[in-house]
Design an enzyme around this catalytic site. Structure first.
Site, mmCIF file in Angstrom:
data_model
loop_
_atom_site.group_PDB
_atom_site.id
_atom_site.type_symbol
_atom_site.label_atom_id
_atom_site.label_comp_id
_atom_site.label_asym_id
_atom_site.label_seq_id
_atom_site.Cartn_x
_atom_site.Cartn_y
_atom_site.Cartn_z
ATOM 1 N N GLU A 48 0.792 -1.222 0.147
ATOM 2 C CA GLU A 48 0.065 0.004 -0.063
ATOM 3 C C GLU A 48 0.806 1.414 0.025
ATOM 4 O OE1 GLU A 48 -2.101 -3.038 2.514
ATOM 5 O OE2 GLU A 48 -0.123 -2.468 2.094
ATOM 6 N N SER A 103 26.512 -40.917 -10.275
ATOM 7 C CA SER A 103 25.823 -39.950 -11.055
ATOM 8 C C SER A 103 25.481 -38.618 -10.401
ATOM 9 C CB SER A 103 24.552 -40.407 -11.869
ATOM 10 O OG SER A 103 23.542 -40.939 -10.722
ATOM 11 N N TRP A 128 23.499 -35.400 -12.014
ATOM 12 C CA TRP A 128 22.459 -34.917 -12.458
ATOM 13 C C TRP A 128 21.790 -35.809 -13.239
ATOM 14 C CZ3 TRP A 128 22.058 -30.717 -9.934
ATOM 15 C CH2 TRP A 128 23.156 -29.831 -9.644
ATOM 16 N N THR A 140 21.626 -37.364 2.540
ATOM 17 C CA THR A 140 21.981 -36.394 1.293
ATOM 18 C C THR A 140 23.334 -35.677 1.471
ATOM 19 O OG1 THR A 140 19.517 -36.457 0.718
ATOM 20 C CG2 THR A 140 20.891 -34.748 -0.196
ATOM 21 N N LEU A 145 22.761 -26.264 -0.755
ATOM 22 C CA LEU A 145 21.384 -26.227 -0.389
ATOM 23 C C LEU A 145 21.199 -24.701 -0.111
ATOM 24 C CD1 LEU A 145 19.168 -28.173 -0.008
ATOM 25 C CD2 LEU A 145 19.134 -27.979 2.242
#
Length: 269
Positions: A55, A174, A176, A202, A210
């Site tokens: 606003e 691997s 990607w 992970t 990340l």
């Protein structure tokens, strides 16, 4: 109750709200347009925390262009705030501006607002109408709405998988299985989040950063690792350049004890 003109301008406000997706967390994404005689006077959207709300941005835009807003209509995608936070109440500035009518997509479920903003504006003699394109406005702030109503986050899962449901080669080498466009889209979703969550496995397997890359944002999201036995290596990329929280359940080895001690020292620095 609402005219085709009202629908048009509220959609413009919603389009503006979408521009705030990557900059305003944890505040809601809000857009605002100010109109008189079906002519646009000013427009704006929520800025980074501590800066102007939609606003005020719209009022400043009108002022910069030399357009008086007395007697105008403002279209806002969320009920204007009426409390002091990092910025003053938007309701006070709207009242002082001389705006005659405000069309609002939906109520703000924040207990500090939750109808109080509308009452403040109505008590000042401003005509208020609520509910225009409310479902679209809800979707724009689905995480904020759930957090305010239930105290729970809205969780999104990002996963990459091949058509045969395999995510990596059997030897784990691997990196990607997606392309540049998919990874870019992933970072766009990251930029819209307040927290990025991953598991300890992970971190051990991929050593991810990340964080958000390739998109300009005011602050990186908090990174959280769910690491049951506190096995995150201290040299992990995820522990660099930004805030990281590790949630663990038990210490199961001397390594874990050493990691805990080192993390405490790292955090204190």
């Amino acid at each position: 109750m609402f005219t085709s003109i009202d629908y048009y301008w509220m959609q413009q406000a919603l389009d503006l709200a979408s521009l705030a997706r990557t900059i305003c967390q944890p505040n809601p994404r809000v857009g605002c347009v100010i109109v008189k005689d079906n002519a646009l006077l000013g427009q704006g959207y929520t800025q980074a925390p501590g800066n102007h709300h939609a606003e005020i941005m719209a009022l400043e835009d009108a002022k910069k262009q030399g357009y008086p807003v007395f007697g105008a209509t403002a279209y806002v995608t969320l009920e204007p705030c009426c409390h002091y936070g990092k910025t003053p109440p938007c309701t006070d500035t709207l009242i002082k501006s001389g705006i005659r009518r405000i069309v609002i997509a939906g109520l703000d479920p924040n207990p500090l607002v939750a109808g109080k903003g509308i009452k403040t504006l109505q008590d000042a003699g401003i005509e208020i109408e609520v509910g225009l394109l409310n479902q679209k406005a809800e979707q724009e702030n689905i995480g904020f709405m759930k957090r305010m109503r239930l105290g729970l986050p809205w969780v999104r899962l990002k996963i990459a998988a091949s058509l045969d449901s395999i995510t990596a080669l059997p030897n784990g080498k691997s990196k990607w299985i997606t392309g540049p466009l998919a990874r870019q889209d992933g970072h766009l979703w990251r930029a819209q989040a307040s927290v990025l969550l991953t598991g300890g496995g992970t971190v051990l397997a991929d050593d991810p950063e990340l964080n958000v890359r390739g998109i300009e944002i005011p602050n990186q999201p908090l990174r959280v690792i769910v690491d049951s036995h506190l096995e995150t290596p201290l040299q992990s990329k995820i522990l660099r350049n930004g805030k990281t929280l590790i949630a663990y359940a038990a210490l199961s080895s001397d390594h874990s004890l050493k990691t805990q001690d080192a993390l405490l020292k790292w955090e204190s620095n």
